[in-house]
Design an enzyme around this catalytic site. Structure first.
Site, PDB file in Angstrom:
ATOM      1  N   HIS A 112      81.500  73.187 -38.672  1.00  0.00           N
ATOM      2  CA  HIS A 112      82.693  73.960 -38.323  1.00  0.00           C
ATOM      3  C   HIS A 112      83.135  74.770 -39.529  1.00  0.00           C
ATOM      4  O   HIS A 112      83.201  74.273 -40.657  1.00  0.00           O
ATOM      5  CB  HIS A 112      83.835  73.057 -37.870  1.00  0.00           C
ATOM      6  CG  HIS A 112      85.073  73.817 -37.495  1.00  0.00           C
ATOM      7  ND1 HIS A 112      85.135  74.613 -36.372  1.00  0.00           N
ATOM      8  CD2 HIS A 112      86.281  73.954 -38.117  1.00  0.00           C
ATOM      9  CE1 HIS A 112      86.325  75.191 -36.306  1.00  0.00           C
ATOM     10  NE2 HIS A 112      87.038  74.800 -37.351  1.00  0.00           N
ATOM     11  N   SER A 113      83.453  76.059 -39.294  1.00  0.00           N
ATOM     12  CA  SER A 113      83.949  76.957 -40.330  1.00  0.00           C
ATOM     13  C   SER A 113      82.939  77.025 -41.481  1.00  0.00           C
ATOM     14  O   SER A 113      81.787  77.353 -41.266  1.00  0.00           O
ATOM     15  CB  SER A 113      85.341  76.495 -40.788  1.00  0.00           C
ATOM     16  OG  SER A 113      85.994  77.493 -41.528  1.00  0.00           O
ATOM     17  N   MET A 114      83.349  76.698 -42.709  1.00  0.00           N
ATOM     18  CA  MET A 114      82.398  76.708 -43.810  1.00  0.00           C
ATOM     19  C   MET A 114      81.170  75.863 -43.489  1.00  0.00           C
ATOM     20  O   MET A 114      80.042  76.193 -43.873  1.00  0.00           O
ATOM     21  CB  MET A 114      83.056  76.187 -45.088  1.00  0.00           C
ATOM     22  CG  MET A 114      82.127  76.189 -46.303  1.00  0.00           C
ATOM     23  SD  MET A 114      82.776  75.266 -47.726  1.00  0.00           S
ATOM     24  CE  MET A 114      82.330  73.583 -47.255  1.00  0.00           C
TER      25      MET A 114
END
Length: 251
Positions: free
Chosen positions: A95-97
């Site tokens: 998720h995300s990074m």
């Protein structure tokens, strides 16, 4: 490639070991996140899927270790820790990074002859979609404001000085890693990519998420949910069901 997990890696957490599972899912946290974020995912998928949650240096039980503020360096350090777990088919969720890191990990695994069965990229624009961002250069108040705006951290903890001293260095390091990442054009992954994104995510538009399809020859799909950057906090049952369906079909 076959190997036997040692169970001693500082990088890997198995909250609900599932030795009979056909597939392993490696979960990579968002900026400032920790392995414990994926405890509910592990609980929900066990024993069908053996979930491994990654613990980056500089947080929780690794808080005395130096943070790594570069995606490529994180991937280089993580891949050797994952190889002992590739005696079964492995999928990646980030998720995300963590999604960007998952991509770089998948590239390295494929180079070593290990092709993940799926890459689940959540809440992140495709590697080739660059934005100029500098949150990691803000002062502490600016960094805290960003976290509150994204609702990715329990804001009740942000007023605790001791907690702040513990988490801000890791969060700043992760933001630097994410914001200074630059995609290097090269061969596309053979690993199928499944992108997930909130329809009101300020960090990744639907079109930026759709661009993940340009990074694989192995198949691509996109799922859009109601919500912002941390849409999955509210949509976890749907996301987990989607992961289960994909991995069950591949086992």
């Amino acid at each position: 490639m076959t190997a036997n997990p040692t169970g001693t890696s500082l990088w890997i957490r198995q909250f609900h070991p599932a030795p009979t599972a056909a597939t392993r899912l490696v979960c990579l946290p968002h900026a400032g996140g920790s392995a414990s974020y994926y405890f509910p995912v592990s609980k929900a998928l066990s024993p069908t899927v053996d979930v491994l949650a990654v613990q980056y240096p500089g947080r929780q039980d690794r808080r005395n270790e130096k943070c790594i503020d570069n995606i490529a360096e994180l991937a280089d350090a993580l891949v050797p820790e994952l190889l002992p777990y590739t005696d079964k088919p492995v999928a990646l969720f980030g998720h995300s990074m963590g999604a960007t890191l998952s991509f770089e990990v998948a590239l390295r695994l494929e180079q070593k002859g290990v092709q993940p069965v799926a890459l689940f990229a959540s809440g992140r624009r495709a590697p080739s979609c660059h934005r100029d961002e500098s949150v990691h250069l803000r002062d502490d108040d600016g960094l805290i404001a960003e976290m509150k705006a994204l609702s990715g951290t329990d804001t009740s903890l942000l007023g605790d000085d001791e907690i702040l001293r513990m988490v801000l260095p890791a969060i700043r390091s992760d933001y630097k890693a994410a914001e200074t990442y630059r995609y290097t054009p090269g061969p596309r992954l053979a690993t199928p990519i499944h992108a997930h994104v909130g329809d009101d995510d300020p960090k990744a538009t639907v079109e930026e998420a759709r661009a993940w399809g340009e990074h694989t020859t192995g198949g691509f799909d996109l799922q859009v949910y109601s919500g912002g950057h941390f849409y999955l906090n509210d949509q976890a049952p749907r996301v987990i069901a989607s992961i289960r369906d994909v991995l069950t079909a591949k086992s």
